[in-house]
Design an enzyme around this catalytic site. Structure first.
Site, PDB file in Angstrom:
ATOM      1  N   GLU A 287       0.775  -1.283   0.155  1.00 34.98           N
ATOM      2  CA  GLU A 287       0.140   0.065   0.090  1.00 34.98           C
ATOM      3  C   GLU A 287       0.987   1.312   0.051  1.00 34.98           C
ATOM      4  O   GLU A 287       2.004   1.348   0.685  1.00 34.98           O
ATOM      5  CB  GLU A 287      -0.819  -0.001   1.256  1.00 34.98           C
ATOM      6  N   LYS A 351      -9.734   2.484  -2.966  1.00 35.03           N
ATOM      7  CA  LYS A 351     -10.111   1.961  -1.738  1.00 35.03           C
ATOM      8  C   LYS A 351     -11.744   2.453  -1.516  1.00 35.03           C
ATOM      9  O   LYS A 351     -12.143   3.867  -1.720  1.00 35.03           O
ATOM     10  CB  LYS A 351      -9.181   2.475  -0.738  1.00 35.03           C
ATOM     11  N   CYS A 405      -5.664  -2.556   2.779  1.00 35.70           N
ATOM     12  CA  CYS A 405      -5.325  -2.234   4.053  1.00 35.70           C
ATOM     13  C   CYS A 405      -6.637  -3.054   4.970  1.00 35.70           C
ATOM     14  O   CYS A 405      -6.866  -4.245   4.453  1.00 35.70           O
ATOM     15  CB  CYS A 405      -5.222  -0.865   4.675  1.00 35.70           C
TER      16      CYS A 405
END
Length: 531
Positions: A287, A351, A405
């Site tokens: 990430e 995301k 994440c």
């Protein structure tokens, strides 16, 4: 055991709350890095016996009668979440000058808030409380509903759900291919609390027998599924390389280090495969591994093209900027890029589920007027969330399901389209957490997503734990925390699961109804016997 149960039931006041807190702390041993699931067979019977004695003031109102049970549940939850999430304070210490003041809120305040869910669990249980197996069913129902609510209320935070305690290793994970985590939460509490039936002399052989049967089915199915042939890869196997650079988080936040960080990733990408193995088809970076807006840096794309062969693909985390219109600041997204060997961006995914106070500020205008900012976002206003999740399609038609994440901790957010992909792709930066239980807990939860979907997991982390996990949750290759390097392997194949999301939601509902009926029947029978 009846003597011990009796002594615990007679506790009141501060000693009772302290023991509930200790029982919650003890339950933390069930979670990584410990994985001692047997600890739950002590902590939950203690909770049952404490609730047995939490009768409340007989002449008081409803609140006074139920308050002892609520306070016991809260104390248990506070101990559990304090012991399991203390490491979140490390996130604030990365930029201590700006965020150290919030340390008590993260270390103590968040566990205190999450403990309210377990207070709700014991409230539900106490309303249905009786004796014998009925109270165990009531407690399991209460925790099942509380954990279900915790998975989505206030954007959700199902970290260290109780059900994970029953799944510390692959042989005990396979039930997740049949029933949902929400169902496992309920059944796990029922099993963990069942030993309390041996300590109160209430003829709990039915409950104990059912708990033993559930344990046998859980573990037996695990042995059966692991004995099946390992999932075979596609006819044209895909070689994958994970890059774990182990870059200190403070360094990642230093603008002067961005070029060196980028070159560090490139250097690891160019490391020759060991033992004369074939070059990787796909290289995966963690990430935000590209430490600048990639579309503003054509030289960076040229450098990527220099390192990759023409047929290789790089998948990397980066910040993506998008024009928001005239006079408005750009929107920023925490994203994944797919880049081919010619340095061209051929795919991207943003995301969807952002971290509150980490990647964005709830009530942004108000809190920013107070001088607050999000912790992990490097730009004013934080990140924007994507409206929908986009699959990553690679040359040749392979597809990956992106999870950035902590999106990997939400089983309910992984759609049915995940079952048709070649892999789940989880990129993360757990360097925020330091060398604490946090990265181990995060990996364990991501590992379960592979079992639930029957799809292998590719996981790249800045500082561990990077791994490739097959569709049964078995670790294929991995890099431990603080280990700098790369690891190469062939991507495993998919494995069909016995049920789908619709069936699992129905199983959860049926289990909840069954436990409710058992609890209500026992409660009615208990009241009849009392009268």
């Amino acid at each position: 055991m009846e003597r011990l149960a009796g002594r615990i039931m007679l506790l009141s006041g501060a000693p009772r709350l302290f023991l509930a807190f200790v029982a919650g702390l003890l339950a933390v041993l069930t979670q990584p890095p410990f994985g001692i699931f047997a600890a739950a067979f002590l902590s939950f019977p203690i909770l049952v016996w404490l609730l047995d004695g939490a009768t409340g003031h007989p002449d008081g109102g409803l609140i006074r009668r139920l308050w002892p049970a609520v306070s016991i549940g809260w104390a248990f939850g506070f101990g559990y979440f304090l012991g399991g999430l203390w490491w979140l304070g490390n996130v604030l210490l990365v930029e201590a000058d700006s965020f150290a003041w919030a340390l008590p809120l993260a270390v103590v305040g968040l566990p205190a808030c999450l403990a309210v869910f377990y207070a709700l669990a014991t409230l539900i249980a106490r309303i249905l409380w009786s004796d014998g197996v009925g109270r165990i069913a009531a407690l399991a129902l209460g925790f099942g509903l509380a954990e279900w609510l915790r998975s989505f209320i206030f954007t959700g935070f199902p970290w260290n759900a109780i059900g994970y305690a029953a799944m510390p290793m692959p042989v005990m994970m396979q039930s997740a291919s049949v029933v949902s985590l929400a169902t496992i939460n309920m059944l796990a509490v029922f099993v963990f609390a069942a030993p309390a039936l041996a300590g109160t002399g209430k003829g709990g052989w039915i409950g104990l027998s059912l708990a033993v049967a559930l344990c046998a089915a859980h573990i037996g199915f695990g042995f059966y599924r692991l004995a099946l042939p390992a999932p075979a890869g596609p006819d044209q196997p895909l070689a994958v390389r994970l890059v774990q650079p182990v870059i200190d988080q403070a360094k990642k936040l230093d603008d002067n280090e961005r070029g060196a960080i980028f070159e560090e990733h490139l250097a690891l990408t160019a490391v020759p495969a060991e033992g004369g193995a074939r070059k990787p088809d796909i290289v995966v970076w963690p990430e935000t591994s590209i430490p600048f807006v990639l579309t503003d840096s054509p030289d960076a794309l040229a450098r990527i093209a220099e390192v990759l062969d023409d047929e290789q693909i790089l998948i990397a985390g980066a910040v993506r900027a998008e024009d928001a219109g005239a006079g408005l600041p750009p929107r920023y997204y925490n994203s994944i890029y797919v880049i081919d060997g010619r340095g061209q961006i051929i795919g991207a995914a943003d995301k969807v589920h952002l971290v509150p106070f980490g990647e964005y500020l709830p009530f942004e205008d108000l809190l920013m007027s107070w001088g607050l900012s999000s912790v992990a976002a490097a730009m004013p206003g934080g990140f924007s969330a994507a409206k929908t999740r986009s699959l990553l399609t690679l040359p040749g038609g392979r597809t990956f399901y992106p999870l950035i994440c902590y999106e990997a901790i939400f089983p309910g957010e992984i759609g049915t389209d995940a079952r048709g992909v070649d892999a789940l792709l989880n990129i993360t930066n757990d360097a925020w957490f330091g060398d604490t239980p946090g990265p181990r807990q995060h990996f364990h939860q991501a590992q379960l997503r592979a079992v639930e979907t029957g799809v292998p997991l590719i996981r790249a982390a800045n500082n561990g734990i990077s791994a490739i996990v097959d569709a049964r949750g078995v670790l294929v290759v991995g890099l431990a925390y603080n280990y700098r390097g790369v690891v190469d392997t062939i991507l495993p194949g998919r494995l069909p699961t016995p049920t789908n999301e619709v069936i699992r939601s129905r199983i959860f509902g049926l289990c909840a109804i069954f436990l409710l009926l058992v609890a209500v029947f026992s409660r009615v029978s208990f009241n009849i016997r009392k009268n």
